[in-house]
Design a protein around this motif. Structure first.
Motif, PDB file in Angstrom:
ATOM      1  N   LYS A 185      -9.228   7.997  -0.024  1.00 13.29           N
ATOM      2  CA  LYS A 185      -8.037   7.495  -0.568  1.00 13.29           C
ATOM      3  C   LYS A 185      -8.410   6.925  -1.602  1.00 13.29           C
ATOM      4  O   LYS A 185      -7.457   6.829  -2.729  1.00 13.29           O
ATOM      5  N   ASP A 198       0.782  -1.277   0.066  1.00 14.59           N
ATOM      6  CA  ASP A 198      -0.095  -0.121   0.041  1.00 14.59           C
ATOM      7  C   ASP A 198       0.759   1.211   0.014  1.00 14.59           C
ATOM      8  O   ASP A 198       1.739   1.693   0.988  1.00 14.59           O
ATOM      9  N   LYS A 247      -9.343  13.728  10.933  1.00 16.56           N
ATOM     10  CA  LYS A 247      -9.858  12.770  11.866  1.00 16.56           C
ATOM     11  C   LYS A 247     -10.206  11.346  11.652  1.00 16.56           C
ATOM     12  O   LYS A 247      -9.642  10.355  12.154  1.00 16.56           O
ATOM     13  N   GLN A 248     -10.943  11.458  10.584  1.00 14.73           N
ATOM     14  CA  GLN A 248     -11.430  10.454   9.889  1.00 14.73           C
ATOM     15  C   GLN A 248     -10.839   9.434   8.754  1.00 14.73           C
ATOM     16  O   GLN A 248     -10.664   8.461   8.586  1.00 14.73           O
ATOM     17  N   ASP A 249     -10.128  10.551   8.061  1.00 16.61           N
ATOM     18  CA  ASP A 249      -9.383  10.006   6.774  1.00 16.61           C
ATOM     19  C   ASP A 249      -7.951   9.608   7.083  1.00 16.61           C
ATOM     20  O   ASP A 249      -7.229   8.628   6.096  1.00 16.61           O
ATOM     21  N   ASP A 275      -9.173  17.314  13.954  1.00 20.39           N
ATOM     22  CA  ASP A 275      -8.697  16.459  15.027  1.00 20.39           C
ATOM     23  C   ASP A 275      -7.997  17.204  16.119  1.00 20.39           C
ATOM     24  O   ASP A 275      -6.843  17.490  16.007  1.00 20.39           O
ATOM     25  N   SER A 316      -1.115   5.346   5.710  1.00 23.47           N
ATOM     26  CA  SER A 316      -1.299   6.268   6.870  1.00 23.47           C
ATOM     27  C   SER A 316      -2.884   6.609   6.538  1.00 23.47           C
ATOM     28  O   SER A 316      -3.443   7.149   7.401  1.00 23.47           O
ATOM     29  N   TRP A 317      -3.201   6.381   5.394  1.00 25.50           N
ATOM     30  CA  TRP A 317      -4.729   6.809   5.054  1.00 25.50           C
ATOM     31  C   TRP A 317      -5.513   5.726   5.298  1.00 25.50           C
ATOM     32  O   TRP A 317      -5.475   4.487   4.925  1.00 25.50           O
ATOM     33  N   ASN A 318      -6.455   5.799   5.898  1.00 24.33           N
ATOM     34  CA  ASN A 318      -7.772   5.027   6.133  1.00 24.33           C
ATOM     35  C   ASN A 318      -8.308   4.676   4.910  1.00 24.33           C
ATOM     36  O   ASN A 318      -8.618   5.564   3.974  1.00 24.33           O
ATOM     37  N   ASP A 319      -8.796   3.420   4.729  1.00 21.28           N
ATOM     38  CA  ASP A 319      -9.581   3.115   3.540  1.00 21.28           C
ATOM     39  C   ASP A 319     -10.943   3.721   3.405  1.00 21.28           C
ATOM     40  O   ASP A 319     -11.606   3.716   4.500  1.00 21.28           O
ATOM     41  N   GLY A 320     -11.144   4.230   2.282  1.00 23.40           N
ATOM     42  CA  GLY A 320     -12.591   5.048   2.108  1.00 23.40           C
ATOM     43  C   GLY A 320     -12.454   5.483   0.957  1.00 23.40           C
ATOM     44  O   GLY A 320     -11.637   5.480  -0.052  1.00 23.40           O
TER      45      GLY A 320
END
Length: 319
Positions: A38, A27, A317-319, A283, A31-35
């Protein structure tokens, strides 16, 4: 028929292929959340780099521009270049005894930020002039590097150059791995940023665009020509000017405030595939939370336009 040696070699090759196939692809943005955010980045990069695809962009046209303050590194509680100027006033005070009774210098030496704020733009200009001129470009570069090596952020107690965003560093590397040339386009001072951006962001000095003061070529004490910084503004990189300096319209741009709005508008106004992203500071626990009411890095009009035009908004905060 295969002899024993050939058979063993074939089995070795097949096992190596099988092992490689079993390994998941690394990947580039860990450090990026899946969603959706990204995915929007990965999808855009795939579209513009796929040879023969409808949105393919030649390598020489893959220009990505990034704001610096609040996008590549932290910008609270004050812009870091301003923190540098404040520290320089205190370091230079012994050479200027008149500052003890003269505003806005007195306010800074007394740590009276309310009194300093009362001096307004005029006071700020005096501070920036006193700390950013009267020396050669090389001397100023050394001053900046000395400060970044020793100064520490008042909240995190870390060097300012540590306060960069890991996800954005990964994004810069990901883009460069896919043929993009990455630029900083910032309202910050060009001579303040250039000494350290290569080491910290992987962006060389010639790919840093920012505000600048007038410099004059003079003969130094050693008889060699040198550039001396004068107390006069040459260019304020606020608006589309920085993008014009590059010579090509970017196809990918990231900012975090209303000060970056025109850069994002300019990028998305071009033909073909375009990407505009905004870092939304949400955040307060890990960093800071601010947007519409902030005096630093205000995000108001750009946030509205991002929602209206479908730009990518990165929720810190979320991503």
């Amino acid at each position: 028929m295969l002899n024993r040696r050939s058979l063993l070699a074939l089995l070795f090759v097949l096992s190596a292929i099988g092992a490689a196939a079993a390994q998941p692809s690394q990947d580039p943005l860990p450090s990026w959340n899946d969603g959706a955010v990204k995915k929007s980045i990965a999808d855009f990069v795939a579209r513009v780099t796929t040879q023969g695809g409808a949105d393919f962009v030649p390598v020489e046209q893959r220009i990505a521009t990034f704001d610096n303050d609040g996008t590549l590194w932290c910008e609270q509680p004050v812009d870091f270049q301003l923190a540098f100027a404040f520290d320089r006033i205190k370091a230079m005070a012994s050479q200027h005894p008149e500052w003890k009774t003269t505003q806005p210098f007195k306010a800074l030496l007394d740590n009276d930020m309310k009194a300093f704020a009362a001096t307004g733009e005029k006071g700020l200009l005096q501070i920036m002039t006193a700390t950013h001129s009267g020396m050669t470009i090389d001397e100023f570069r050394k001053v900046v590097l000395d400060w970044t090596a020793t100064a520490r952020h008042p909240g995190f107690n870390r060097p300012y150059t540590d306060l960069v965003y890991q996800p954005v560093l990964e994004l810069l590397a990901y883009l460069r791995a896919n043929g993009f040339k990455t630029f900083i386009v910032s309202g910050g001072g060009i001579e303040f940023m250039r000494p350290w951006t290569d080491k910290v962001h992987g962006i060389p000095p010639e790919q840093v665009v920012g505000s600048s003061g007038v410099a004059k070529l003079q003969t130094g004490a050693n008889g060699k020509p040198e550039l001396t910084k004068l107390p006069k503004v040459e260019f304020i990189d606020d608006g589309p000017g920085g993008n014009r300096s590059i010579g090509r319209r970017s196809i990918f741009a990231f900012g975090n405030s209303d000060g970056d709005l025109q850069m994002l508008q300019w990028t998305t106004a071009g033909e073909g595939a375009r990407f505009a992203g905004i870092v939304h500071h949400t955040d307060a626990e890990r960093e800071y939370a601010y947007d519409r009411q902030s005096k630093i890095g205000k995000l108001d009009k750009a946030l509205d336009e991002a929602k209206a035009k479908g730009w990518t908004v990165v929720d810190m905060k979320q991503d």
